[in-house]
Design a protein around this motif. Sequence first.
Motif, mmCIF file in Angstrom:
data_model
loop_
_atom_site.group_PDB
_atom_site.id
_atom_site.type_symbol
_atom_site.label_atom_id
_atom_site.label_comp_id
_atom_site.label_asym_id
_atom_site.label_seq_id
_atom_site.Cartn_x
_atom_site.Cartn_y
_atom_site.Cartn_z
ATOM 1 N N MET A 108 0.885 -1.300 -0.144
ATOM 2 C CA MET A 108 -0.018 0.020 -0.029
ATOM 3 C C MET A 108 0.848 1.214 -0.083
ATOM 4 N N TYR A 109 0.335 2.296 -0.547
ATOM 5 C CA TYR A 109 1.146 3.651 -0.603
ATOM 6 C C TYR A 109 0.244 4.804 -0.695
ATOM 7 N N THR A 110 0.873 5.977 -0.175
ATOM 8 C CA THR A 110 0.138 7.335 -0.060
ATOM 9 C C THR A 110 0.177 7.925 -1.532
ATOM 10 N N ARG A 111 -0.783 8.584 -1.843
ATOM 11 C CA ARG A 111 -0.698 9.460 -2.940
ATOM 12 C C ARG A 111 -1.432 10.766 -2.971
ATOM 13 N N PRO A 112 -1.287 11.888 -3.410
ATOM 14 C CA PRO A 112 -2.152 13.069 -3.415
ATOM 15 C C PRO A 112 -3.625 12.756 -3.626
ATOM 16 N N GLY A 113 -4.546 13.316 -2.980
ATOM 17 C CA GLY A 113 -6.179 12.972 -3.386
ATOM 18 C C GLY A 113 -6.347 13.549 -4.758
ATOM 19 N N LYS A 114 -7.440 12.763 -5.233
ATOM 20 C CA LYS A 114 -8.051 13.311 -6.752
ATOM 21 C C LYS A 114 -9.412 13.698 -6.159
ATOM 22 N N LEU A 115 -10.246 14.226 -7.409
ATOM 23 C CA LEU A 115 -11.550 14.728 -7.346
ATOM 24 C C LEU A 115 -12.529 13.519 -6.910
ATOM 25 N N SER A 116 -12.108 12.240 -7.284
ATOM 26 C CA SER A 116 -13.042 11.102 -7.117
ATOM 27 C C SER A 116 -12.711 10.431 -5.652
ATOM 28 N N ASP A 117 -12.049 11.141 -4.775
ATOM 29 C CA ASP A 117 -11.738 10.472 -3.601
ATOM 30 C C ASP A 117 -12.306 11.128 -2.622
ATOM 31 N N TYR A 118 -12.863 10.276 -1.633
ATOM 32 C CA TYR A 118 -13.640 10.662 -0.507
ATOM 33 C C TYR A 118 -12.822 11.268 0.609
ATOM 34 N N PHE A 119 -13.478 12.201 1.270
ATOM 35 C CA PHE A 119 -12.874 13.095 2.407
ATOM 36 C C PHE A 119 -12.382 11.812 3.422
ATOM 37 N N PRO A 120 -11.154 12.236 3.773
ATOM 38 C CA PRO A 120 -10.327 10.997 4.772
ATOM 39 C C PRO A 120 -11.044 11.139 6.167
ATOM 40 N N ALA A 121 -11.282 9.782 6.843
ATOM 41 C CA ALA A 121 -11.740 9.655 7.899
ATOM 42 C C ALA A 121 -10.673 10.085 9.112
ATOM 43 N N PRO A 122 -11.243 10.678 10.319
ATOM 44 C CA PRO A 122 -10.074 11.292 11.291
ATOM 45 C C PRO A 122 -9.581 10.095 12.032
ATOM 46 N N TYR A 123 -10.227 8.875 11.976
ATOM 47 C CA TYR A 123 -9.660 7.806 12.672
ATOM 48 C C TYR A 123 -9.593 6.673 11.668
ATOM 49 N N PRO A 124 -8.504 5.557 12.191
ATOM 50 C CA PRO A 124 -8.513 4.478 11.075
ATOM 51 C C PRO A 124 -9.996 3.538 11.242
ATOM 52 N N ASN A 125 -10.210 3.423 12.338
ATOM 53 C CA ASN A 125 -11.386 2.345 12.511
ATOM 54 C C ASN A 125 -12.436 2.815 13.600
ATOM 55 N N GLU A 126 -13.569 2.226 13.669
ATOM 56 C CA GLU A 126 -14.516 2.479 14.940
ATOM 57 C C GLU A 126 -13.817 2.467 16.142
ATOM 58 N N ALA A 127 -13.213 1.209 16.578
ATOM 59 C CA ALA A 127 -12.535 1.275 17.754
ATOM 60 C C ALA A 127 -11.598 2.407 18.173
ATOM 61 N N ALA A 128 -10.878 2.865 17.134
ATOM 62 C CA ALA A 128 -9.988 3.938 17.739
ATOM 63 C C ALA A 128 -10.698 5.226 17.753
ATOM 64 N N ALA A 129 -11.920 5.428 17.117
ATOM 65 C CA ALA A 129 -12.866 6.606 17.297
ATOM 66 C C ALA A 129 -13.325 6.597 18.735
ATOM 67 N N ARG A 130 -13.693 5.209 19.324
ATOM 68 C CA ARG A 130 -14.543 5.219 20.468
ATOM 69 C C ARG A 130 -13.252 5.472 21.572
ATOM 70 N N TYR A 131 -12.206 4.872 21.266
ATOM 71 C CA TYR A 131 -11.015 5.117 22.331
ATOM 72 C C TYR A 131 -11.034 6.549 22.578
ATOM 73 N N ALA A 132 -10.647 7.350 21.592
ATOM 74 C CA ALA A 132 -10.366 8.597 21.717
ATOM 75 C C ALA A 132 -11.602 9.402 22.225
ATOM 76 N N ASN A 133 -12.735 9.123 22.270
ATOM 77 C CA ASN A 133 -13.908 9.813 22.581
ATOM 78 C C ASN A 133 -14.724 9.012 23.820
ATOM 79 N N ASN A 134 -13.995 8.655 24.722
ATOM 80 C CA ASN A 134 -14.385 7.772 25.890
ATOM 81 C C ASN A 134 -15.650 6.961 25.626
#
Length: 171
Positions: A108-134
């Motif tokens: 896997m690699y990173t690249r600059p975004g394109k118009l067809s890309d969706y906005f990036p999520a702030p967390y990699p997954n639901e568990a990380a989001a829950r951990y960061a928000n109590n």
Amino acid sequence: MWSRALKRAAGVAAVLSGVGIAGGVAFASDDGLHPPHLGWSHGGMLDSYDAASVRRGYHVYKNVCASCHSLNRIAYRNLVDVCFSESEAKQLAMEADVEDGPNDEGEMYTRPGKLSDYFPAPYPNEAAARYANNGALPPDLSLITKARHGGGDYVYALLTGFRDPPGGVNL
């Protein structure tokens, strides 16, 4: 599929309400507070959003809301001709690093975004989001006005409804 009992209950309710024996339907949310109805300029069938307001809303999301909330169903192309030109939207997309791949080596690699890309999520997954928000999962804001009763009125009331706590209450 509805079970036989649910079909029968629905039929009885329809008959009783048609005859006037059963009262009105009560919803669990009827006891709660409802947001005040505001006369939005984009509320009619042939009306449209104010481009400057949408642009300001994007900047508020990017600078404030995006630290916790996602826009999983919004791509950069959705901004074109709504509040940004195509070149401006491409520039916004290019500012985001998007994970893509795999490449020829299977990595896997990173690249600059394109118009067809969706906005990036702030967390990699639901568990990380829950951990960061109590333990609470911040809702995705892509369809929030369609998902909540009151739509834009709900969001406006939520964002402007915070007040100082009453005397003697410590938060």
